[in-house]
Motif scaffolding. Structure first.
Motif, short mmCIF file in Angstrom:
data_model
loop_
_atom_site.label_atom_id
_atom_site.label_comp_id
_atom_site.label_asym_id
_atom_site.label_seq_id
_atom_site.Cartn_x
_atom_site.Cartn_y
_atom_site.Cartn_z
N UNK A 217 0.82 -1.21 0.00
CA UNK A 217 0.00 0.00 0.00
C UNK A 217 0.85 1.27 0.00
N UNK A 218 1.90 1.28 0.81
CA UNK A 218 2.77 2.45 0.87
C UNK A 218 3.41 2.74 -0.47
N UNK A 219 3.86 1.71 -1.16
CA UNK A 219 4.50 1.90 -2.46
C UNK A 219 3.51 2.42 -3.50
N UNK A 220 2.27 1.93 -3.46
CA UNK A 220 1.24 2.42 -4.38
C UNK A 220 0.97 3.90 -4.15
N UNK A 221 0.87 4.30 -2.89
CA UNK A 221 0.59 5.68 -2.56
C UNK A 221 1.74 6.58 -3.00
N UNK A 222 2.96 6.17 -2.70
CA UNK A 222 4.12 6.98 -3.08
C UNK A 222 4.22 7.14 -4.60
N UNK A 223 3.89 6.08 -5.34
CA UNK A 223 3.94 6.15 -6.80
C UNK A 223 2.90 7.14 -7.33
#
Length: 271
Positions: A106-112
């Protein structure tokens, strides 16, 4: 596709490292008559005749809401003699959510998603020609202003190739807001952002401030300006425009259906 039904909802290939990688699926002859949905332990499933739909990685195709299941089933029922996987955007988004081929959390999706702010379409302005600069100001400024007010952030715009200097607090505000969405909805949000090349337009669309047609037009503002000035290859422009609208609409619908907690009455594919 070499595997017989239960049908794959798309296709995949195996790379040299042994990990499955998604590839553009080929067309396939329609092999089913009826499409229906049913509720299983993990959510709602899609039935092609009496076969359960599977993802490219052979997982049971299960979606979290009845409304989304109906929408996906409608995509499959709308296929004619040939299944054209590239027209089934909701099915593709569900496959991505279920298989997570890039293995992001989830964190990686948000940062992207938030990273798109650094190159957001509506933040880059021209100085010449004056007519285009005026068009960008008139069309983009109101959307930027609405997002700044809606999220209490500062965005701005720039004519520099480096773009505007987006404050860290603005990025963190969007990170916090996106964290309120579940993983499925985040996949849809990133898909919409990728289509429009703009977090600002995407959030305005998902928040129902602008329509799909408006969002797509604003994302293609310079191209539309050049077309009006110099002309275009009509069929190619119309095709690209329709495709972009279809993908953007599907992504937005996907986000809304994955964020819905309510169910709809079981009314599917009326004869």
């Amino acid at each position: 596709l070499s595997r017989p039904p239960p049908a794959d909802a798309g296709s995949s290939t195996v790379g040299s490292c042994g990990r499955r990688a998604y590839a553009p699926p080929a067309e396939r002859k329609r092999f089913y008559q009826n499409v229906s949905i049913s509720q299983g332990e993990g959510g709602f499933e899609i039935n092609l005749d009496h076969r359960k739909l599977k993802t490219p990685q052979a997982k049971l195709f299960t979606v979290p809401s009845e409304a989304l299941a109906i929408a996906v089933a409608t995509e499959w029922d709308s296929q004619k003699d040939t299944i054209k996987f590239y027209t089934m955007h909701l099915t593709t988004l569900c496959n991505t959510a279920l298989d997570n081929p890039t293995q992001r959390n989830k964190t990686q999706l948000i940062r992207a998603a938030v990273k798109f702010l650094e190159t957001d379409t509506v933040c880059y302005r021209v100085e010449e020609p004056p007519a285009l600069a005026e068009l960008q100001k008139n069309e983009w400024d109101p959307v930027v202003a609405w997002v700044e007010k809606r999220y209490n952030v500062t965005i701005g715009s720039s004519t520099s190739i480096l773009g505007p200097n987006i404050p860290a607090s603005t990025k963190e505000t969007f990170v916090s807001h996106l964290a309120s969405y579940n993983m499925w909805a985040l996949q849809g949000i990133e898909f919409v952002i990728t289509q429009l090349k703009s977090l600002i337009l995407s959030m305005s669309l998902i928040d129902r401030h602008i329509t799909v047609e408006k969002a797509v037009l604003l994302s293609r503002l310079e191209e539309e300006y050049q077309i009006r000035r110099w002309g275009n290859v009509e069929w190619a422009h119309d095709y690209d425009l329709c495709e972009l609208r279809a993908r953007t609409a599907a992504g937005t619908l996907f986000v809304h259906l994955c964020s819905e907690s309510s169910t709809v009455k079981h009314k599917l594919l009326q004869d």
